[in-house]
Each structure stands twice: as structure tokens, then as C-alpha cells.
Design a protein around this motif. Structure first.
Motif, PDB file in Angstrom:
ATOM      1  N   HIS A 194       1.050  -3.812   3.545  1.00 32.68           N
ATOM      2  CA  HIS A 194       0.538  -2.842   2.570  1.00 32.68           C
ATOM      3  C   HIS A 194      -0.275  -3.553   1.486  1.00 32.68           C
ATOM      4  CE1 HIS A 194       2.582   0.726   4.052  1.00 32.68           C
ATOM      5  NE2 HIS A 194       3.717   0.055   4.131  1.00 32.68           N
ATOM      6  N   PHE A 195       0.279  -4.648   0.962  1.00 30.10           N
ATOM      7  CA  PHE A 195      -0.404  -5.372  -0.116  1.00 30.10           C
ATOM      8  C   PHE A 195      -1.724  -5.961   0.366  1.00 30.10           C
ATOM      9  CE2 PHE A 195      -1.467  -9.303  -2.283  1.00 30.10           C
ATOM     10  CZ  PHE A 195      -1.499  -8.891  -3.609  1.00 30.10           C
ATOM     11  N   ASN A 196      -1.689  -6.643   1.515  1.00 30.39           N
ATOM     12  CA  ASN A 196      -2.906  -7.302   2.005  1.00 30.39           C
ATOM     13  C   ASN A 196      -4.006  -6.305   2.335  1.00 30.39           C
ATOM     14  OD1 ASN A 196      -1.834  -9.879   1.737  1.00 30.39           O
ATOM     15  ND2 ASN A 196      -0.961  -9.881   3.797  1.00 30.39           N
ATOM     16  N   LEU A 197      -3.611  -5.178   2.907  1.00 32.27           N
ATOM     17  CA  LEU A 197      -4.608  -4.146   3.193  1.00 32.27           C
ATOM     18  C   LEU A 197      -5.165  -3.576   1.886  1.00 32.27           C
ATOM     19  CD1 LEU A 197      -6.164  -2.466   5.215  1.00 32.27           C
ATOM     20  CD2 LEU A 197      -4.187  -0.915   5.371  1.00 32.27           C
ATOM     21  N   GLY A 198      -4.284  -3.400   0.902  1.00 34.69           N
ATOM     22  CA  GLY A 198      -4.751  -2.939  -0.408  1.00 34.69           C
ATOM     23  C   GLY A 198      -5.710  -3.916  -1.050  1.00 34.69           C
ATOM     24  N   LEU A 199      -5.424  -5.202  -0.930  1.00 34.57           N
ATOM     25  CA  LEU A 199      -6.317  -6.230  -1.473  1.00 34.57           C
ATOM     26  C   LEU A 199      -7.678  -6.195  -0.777  1.00 34.57           C
ATOM     27  CD1 LEU A 199      -6.894  -8.717  -3.219  1.00 34.57           C
ATOM     28  CD2 LEU A 199      -5.757 -10.113  -1.481  1.00 34.57           C
ATOM     29  N   LEU A 200      -7.667  -6.034   0.537  1.00 36.69           N
ATOM     30  CA  LEU A 200      -8.929  -5.961   1.269  1.00 36.69           C
ATOM     31  C   LEU A 200      -9.752  -4.750   0.821  1.00 36.69           C
ATOM     32  CD1 LEU A 200     -10.789  -7.017   3.511  1.00 36.69           C
ATOM     33  CD2 LEU A 200      -9.495  -5.604   5.121  1.00 36.69           C
ATOM     34  N   PHE A 201      -9.098  -3.610   0.697  1.00 37.84           N
ATOM     35  CA  PHE A 201      -9.813  -2.417   0.238  1.00 37.84           C
ATOM     36  C   PHE A 201     -10.369  -2.621  -1.175  1.00 37.84           C
ATOM     37  CE2 PHE A 201      -7.226   0.417   3.268  1.00 37.84           C
ATOM     38  CZ  PHE A 201      -8.291   0.565   4.138  1.00 37.84           C
ATOM     39  N   TYR A 202      -9.605  -3.285  -2.028  1.00 42.04           N
ATOM     40  CA  TYR A 202     -10.072  -3.571  -3.392  1.00 42.04           C
ATOM     41  C   TYR A 202     -11.307  -4.457  -3.358  1.00 42.04           C
ATOM     42  CZ  TYR A 202     -10.147  -5.724  -8.047  1.00 42.04           C
ATOM     43  OH  TYR A 202     -10.538  -6.194  -9.285  1.00 42.04           O
ATOM     44  N   GLU A 203     -11.276  -5.489  -2.540  1.00 43.64           N
ATOM     45  CA  GLU A 203     -12.422  -6.391  -2.433  1.00 43.64           C
ATOM     46  C   GLU A 203     -13.641  -5.690  -1.844  1.00 43.64           C
ATOM     47  OE1 GLU A 203     -10.655  -9.447  -0.089  1.00 43.64           O
ATOM     48  OE2 GLU A 203      -9.931 -10.592  -1.817  1.00 43.64           O
ATOM     49  N   GLU A 204     -13.389  -4.682  -1.021  1.00 45.33           N
ATOM     50  CA  GLU A 204     -14.481  -3.909  -0.421  1.00 45.33           C
ATOM     51  C   GLU A 204     -14.906  -2.730  -1.296  1.00 45.33           C
ATOM     52  OE1 GLU A 204     -16.126  -4.538   2.704  1.00 45.33           O
ATOM     53  OE2 GLU A 204     -15.189  -6.466   2.169  1.00 45.33           O
ATOM     54  N   LYS A 205     -14.353  -2.628  -2.500  1.00 45.63           N
ATOM     55  CA  LYS A 205     -14.663  -1.561  -3.455  1.00 45.63           C
ATOM     56  C   LYS A 205     -14.229  -0.177  -2.960  1.00 45.63           C
ATOM     57  CE  LYS A 205     -16.781  -4.807  -5.736  1.00 45.63           C
ATOM     58  NZ  LYS A 205     -16.075  -5.495  -6.844  1.00 45.63           N
ATOM     59  N   ARG A 206     -13.265  -0.148  -2.075  1.00 42.72           N
ATOM     60  CA  ARG A 206     -12.711   1.112  -1.590  1.00 42.72           C
ATOM     61  C   ARG A 206     -11.446   1.384  -2.413  1.00 42.72           C
ATOM     62  NH1 ARG A 206     -13.295   0.296   4.942  1.00 42.72           N
ATOM     63  NH2 ARG A 206     -11.986   2.175   4.970  1.00 42.72           N
ATOM     64  N   LEU A 207     -11.643   1.788  -3.648  1.00 44.15           N
ATOM     65  CA  LEU A 207     -10.585   1.747  -4.643  1.00 44.15           C
ATOM     66  C   LEU A 207      -9.478   2.764  -4.399  1.00 44.15           C
ATOM     67  CD1 LEU A 207     -12.790   1.190  -7.830  1.00 44.15           C
ATOM     68  CD2 LEU A 207     -11.614  -0.524  -6.414  1.00 44.15           C
ATOM     69  N   GLU A 208      -9.820   3.956  -3.973  1.00 42.27           N
ATOM     70  CA  GLU A 208      -8.785   4.958  -3.737  1.00 42.27           C
ATOM     71  C   GLU A 208      -7.878   4.547  -2.589  1.00 42.27           C
ATOM     72  OE1 GLU A 208      -7.999   7.348  -5.596  1.00 42.27           O
ATOM     73  OE2 GLU A 208      -9.741   7.467  -6.937  1.00 42.27           O
ATOM     74  N   GLU A 209      -8.465   3.966  -1.554  1.00 42.52           N
ATOM     75  CA  GLU A 209      -7.659   3.480  -0.435  1.00 42.52           C
ATOM     76  C   GLU A 209      -6.803   2.293  -0.866  1.00 42.52           C
ATOM     77  OE1 GLU A 209     -10.159   3.926   3.543  1.00 42.52           O
ATOM     78  OE2 GLU A 209     -11.439   3.446   1.822  1.00 42.52           O
ATOM     79  N   ALA A 210      -7.362   1.436  -1.706  1.00 39.85           N
ATOM     80  CA  ALA A 210      -6.587   0.313  -2.234  1.00 39.85           C
ATOM     81  C   ALA A 210      -5.398   0.821  -3.029  1.00 39.85           C
ATOM     82  CB  ALA A 210      -7.473  -0.570  -3.109  1.00 39.85           C
ATOM     83  N   LEU A 211      -5.621   1.828  -3.866  1.00 41.44           N
ATOM     84  CA  LEU A 211      -4.547   2.372  -4.693  1.00 41.44           C
ATOM     85  C   LEU A 211      -3.443   2.976  -3.828  1.00 41.44           C
ATOM     86  CD1 LEU A 211      -3.578   2.905  -7.571  1.00 41.44           C
ATOM     87  CD2 LEU A 211      -4.842   5.073  -7.511  1.00 41.44           C
ATOM     88  N   ARG A 212      -3.826   3.649  -2.760  1.00 45.36           N
ATOM     89  CA  ARG A 212      -2.830   4.226  -1.854  1.00 45.36           C
ATOM     90  C   ARG A 212      -1.936   3.134  -1.266  1.00 45.36           C
ATOM     91  NH1 ARG A 212      -3.171   4.334   3.425  1.00 45.36           N
ATOM     92  NH2 ARG A 212      -5.443   4.032   3.408  1.00 45.36           N
ATOM     93  N   CYS A 213      -2.535   2.064  -0.787  1.00 42.81           N
ATOM     94  CA  CYS A 213      -1.759   0.962  -0.204  1.00 42.81           C
ATOM     95  C   CYS A 213      -0.843   0.306  -1.233  1.00 42.81           C
ATOM     96  CB  CYS A 213      -2.698  -0.082   0.394  1.00 42.81           C
ATOM     97  SG  CYS A 213      -3.638   0.484   1.821  1.00 42.81           S
ATOM     98  N   LEU A 214      -1.373   0.092  -2.435  1.00 44.69           N
ATOM     99  CA  LEU A 214      -0.593  -0.602  -3.459  1.00 44.69           C
ATOM    100  C   LEU A 214       0.517   0.279  -4.009  1.00 44.69           C
ATOM    101  CD1 LEU A 214      -3.542  -2.452  -5.163  1.00 44.69           C
ATOM    102  CD2 LEU A 214      -1.750  -3.465  -3.737  1.00 44.69           C
ATOM    103  N   ASN A 215       0.299   1.585  -4.031  1.00 45.31           N
ATOM    104  CA  ASN A 215       1.384   2.486  -4.426  1.00 45.31           C
ATOM    105  C   ASN A 215       2.549   2.392  -3.443  1.00 45.31           C
ATOM    106  OD1 ASN A 215       0.238   3.478  -6.781  1.00 45.31           O
ATOM    107  ND2 ASN A 215      -0.737   5.214  -5.766  1.00 45.31           N
ATOM    108  N   LEU A 216       2.227   2.305  -2.154  1.00 44.62           N
ATOM    109  CA  LEU A 216       3.278   2.144  -1.151  1.00 44.62           C
ATOM    110  C   LEU A 216       3.983   0.801  -1.302  1.00 44.62           C
ATOM    111  CD1 LEU A 216       1.366   3.639   1.920  1.00 44.62           C
ATOM    112  CD2 LEU A 216       3.434   4.580   0.864  1.00 44.62           C
ATOM    113  N   ALA A 217       3.214  -0.259  -1.540  1.00 49.91           N
ATOM    114  CA  ALA A 217       3.821  -1.575  -1.744  1.00 49.91           C
ATOM    115  C   ALA A 217       4.722  -1.561  -2.975  1.00 49.91           C
ATOM    116  CB  ALA A 217       2.737  -2.645  -1.887  1.00 49.91           C
ATOM    117  N   HIS A 218       4.263  -0.928  -4.034  1.00 47.64           N
ATOM    118  CA  HIS A 218       5.060  -0.845  -5.263  1.00 47.64           C
ATOM    119  C   HIS A 218       6.330  -0.032  -5.044  1.00 47.64           C
ATOM    120  CE1 HIS A 218       6.162  -0.521  -9.449  1.00 47.64           C
ATOM    121  NE2 HIS A 218       6.087   0.800  -9.388  1.00 47.64           N
ATOM    122  N   HIS A 219       6.242   1.023  -4.259  1.00 45.04           N
ATOM    123  CA  HIS A 219       7.428   1.830  -3.951  1.00 45.04           C
ATOM    124  C   HIS A 219       8.481   0.988  -3.230  1.00 45.04           C
ATOM    125  CE1 HIS A 219       9.855   5.301  -2.809  1.00 45.04           C
ATOM    126  NE2 HIS A 219       9.820   4.866  -1.551  1.00 45.04           N
TER     127      HIS A 219
END
Length: 292
Positions: A226-251
Motif C-alpha cells: 500500500h505504501f509503495n504504491l502510494g509513493l509511486l502515485f505521489y511521484e507520478e502526481k496522481r495525488l488522489e490515488e496516492a491518498l487512497r493508498c496511504l489512507n489504507l496503509a495508515h489504517h
């Protein structure tokens, strides 16, 4: 109680391994039955019968990171005297204690002693992992290659060598090793995670996303994916998708400071300044005192 035998995987009473002192007797009593049911698995790739024996008393070298989870095989009991076996147990326990205390160099020295007397694939595996942790990737790769030479069908060895290649930026070689691990264990989550990371490092973004999504599909609670996919989305400027992944990681890991810090970065990029500030503050509170 019936269950899977830790020696060969056949259905057998596993409660007999509660105490390590019972292992020698257990080997003599069960080796024949194990061989009759599953001879190759019972003997092991490099002639081993003590697969995961130390786990019975907690003296197995337990992973200190998500990459370092390994079955521990010491020796073929039939080729060792009781005195040699006792010496080996003592040295493995010492290496385990030193590793848990963060004394990696001292632990490596103990494995040097073990390997000079008992050249076994799992010992090369463990020393290779420690070399990798020290940043000595060339030595790690040599050890893990030696382990593969003794046990070419153990996916752990390929995963750990892949990790060493990945950390030394040999991404194609890393992918080759992760693919070999996956050919042996198609659902190996650490091989999936490592392969996705190597693909991302090669800018093969779509492929990396597919592999991480596969890992998450198989293991919904796998925080690293979840975290790594969120980081990739963040680096790709796909911010909403990054936030979704990181919310799951945080949960899954509410106190993980790294997750909180990255999610703060995402909120900042989304101009949600209050939420970004809140995550940064939580990250500081969750981080170890020496990391502030």
C-alpha cells in the motif's frame, strides 16, 4: 493434534516439536515416515532435516524487517554428532541475540564460524541478509549465490538476492531473481513487492502498478505494498490515488511515522494545509525520540 510437519509438510503431529531437545529423537522416529510421503521435501534441497526446527523454542533468527523473513534450516542431523549439533545451536542462538541487539558485524562473525563448520544454504542466506543490511551488497550476493548452489529451489534465496541486487541498483538482475522466486512460489508477496519496486525504478510504471495491485489483491493487509504504491502515485502526481493508498496503509499501521509523513506531503500537494500539518505533527509524535 494433527497438523503440518515442520520437517516435510506432511500431515503429522507437530506438537512433538515443542522443545528442541526432542528434535533428535523426533528425526529418528519420523524421518522414515516423512521420506515415504514426501522424500524430496523431507530431506531438503541441501540434505537438511531440521527445517524451521529452531522456531519451536523461538531461537530462529526472526526477521527484523519485512524483507528478512526466512525459514531456518541448519544441518542434516545424520551427518552431525550430538556435540556438533549442540555447538551449532549455541552459535545460532548467539547470532540471533547479536542480530536482535543490532550488533550486525558481530552476528556476521558468528555465521563465519558456523559456515566454516556447517556449510548450509540457510546459513549463507542469513549471513547474506546481514551483509545486505550493512550495505555490503556484493558480499550478500556472493553468499546468496552460494546458498542457491546448495538449494536451487528455495524461493527465499532468490528473494533475498533480488533484494541485494535491487539495493545495488541492478534492477534487471533483481527482476530475474524475483521472477525465479515467483516461479517457485507464485504468491510470494515479498517477491511481488520487490519486483514492482524494480519495475518502478526502471520507469516501467504501468507494470509496477499491476504487480503492486496483485500483491494487494492477494494480501490486503500488506502495508509495504500500500505504501509503495502510494509513493509511486505521489511521484507520478496522481495525488488522489496516492491518498487512497496511504489512507489504507495508515489504517493498518496508525503509528507509522513514515506513512504519516508521506501522507502529509500528499495533503500539502493537494493544498489541504490543515490536514498536512496534522499528519506532520503526528509523524513527529510517532517517530523514535532519536529521529526527531
Amino acid at each position: 493434534l494433527p497438523g503440518l510437519c515442520v520437517l516435510c509438510g506432511c500431515m503429522i503431529c507437530e506438537t512433538a516439536l515443542i522443545h528442541v531437545w526432542m528434535i533428535k529423537e523426533l528425526i529418528e522416529r519420523t524421518a522414515g515416515a516423512c521420506n515415504a510421503i514426501q522424500p524430496k521435501a523431507a530431506i531438503g534441497c541441501d540434505g537438511n532435516l531440521l527445517d524451521a526446527a529452531f522456531s519451536a523454542t523461538g531461537t530462529c533468527l526472526v526477521s527484523r524487517s519485512s524483507e528478512r523473513r526466512n525459514r531456518f534450516t541448519l544441518a542434516r542431523v545424520g551427518n552431525m554428532s550430538d556435540k556438533n549439533l549442540d555447538d551449532a545451536y549455541e552459535l545460532v542462538d548467539k547470532a540471533y541475540q547479536l542480530s536482535n541487539e543490532g550488533k550486525i558485524r558481530e552476528a556476521i562473525s558468528v555465521y563465519d564460524q558456523l559456515l566454516s563448520r556447517f556449510p548450509r544454504s540457510a546459513l549463507y542466506n542469513q549471513r547474506g541478509i546481514l551483509y545486505s543490511e550493512c550495505g555490503e551488497y556484493r558480499k550478500a550476493i556472493i553468499d546468496l549465490t552460494d546458498g542457491i548452489g546448495l538449494c536451487e529451489n528455495d524461493p527465499d534465496l532468490y528473494v533475498n538476492r533480488g533484494n541485494a541486487y535491487l539495493r545495488s541498483c541492478a534492477f534487471e538482475a533483481a527482476i530475474d531473481d524475483y521472477d525465479r522466486a515467483l516461479s517457485l512460489a507464485p504468491d510470494e508477496k515479498h517477491a511481488l513487492n520487490g519486483k514492482a519496486q524494480a519495475l518502478a525504478d526502471l520507469a516501467r510504471i504501468a507494470e509496477a502498478i499491476c504487480v503492486w495491485e496483485r500483491a494487494i489483491e492477494l494480501y490486503p493487509t500488506f502495508v509495504n505494498a500500500h505504501f509503495n504504491l502510494g509513493l509511486l502515485f505521489y511521484e507520478e502526481k496522481r495525488l488522489e490515488e496516492a491518498l487512497r493508498c496511504l489512507n489504507l496503509a495508515h489504517h493498518l499501521e496508525p503509528q507509522d511515522a513514515v506513512v504519516l509523513r508521506l501522507r502529509g506531503d500528499v495533503y500539502l500537494a493537494l493544498r489541504n494545509y490543515l490536514q498536512a500539518l496534522r499528519d506532520y505533527e503526528l509523524a513527529v509524535d510517532s517517530a523514535p525520540s532519536d529521529a526527531h
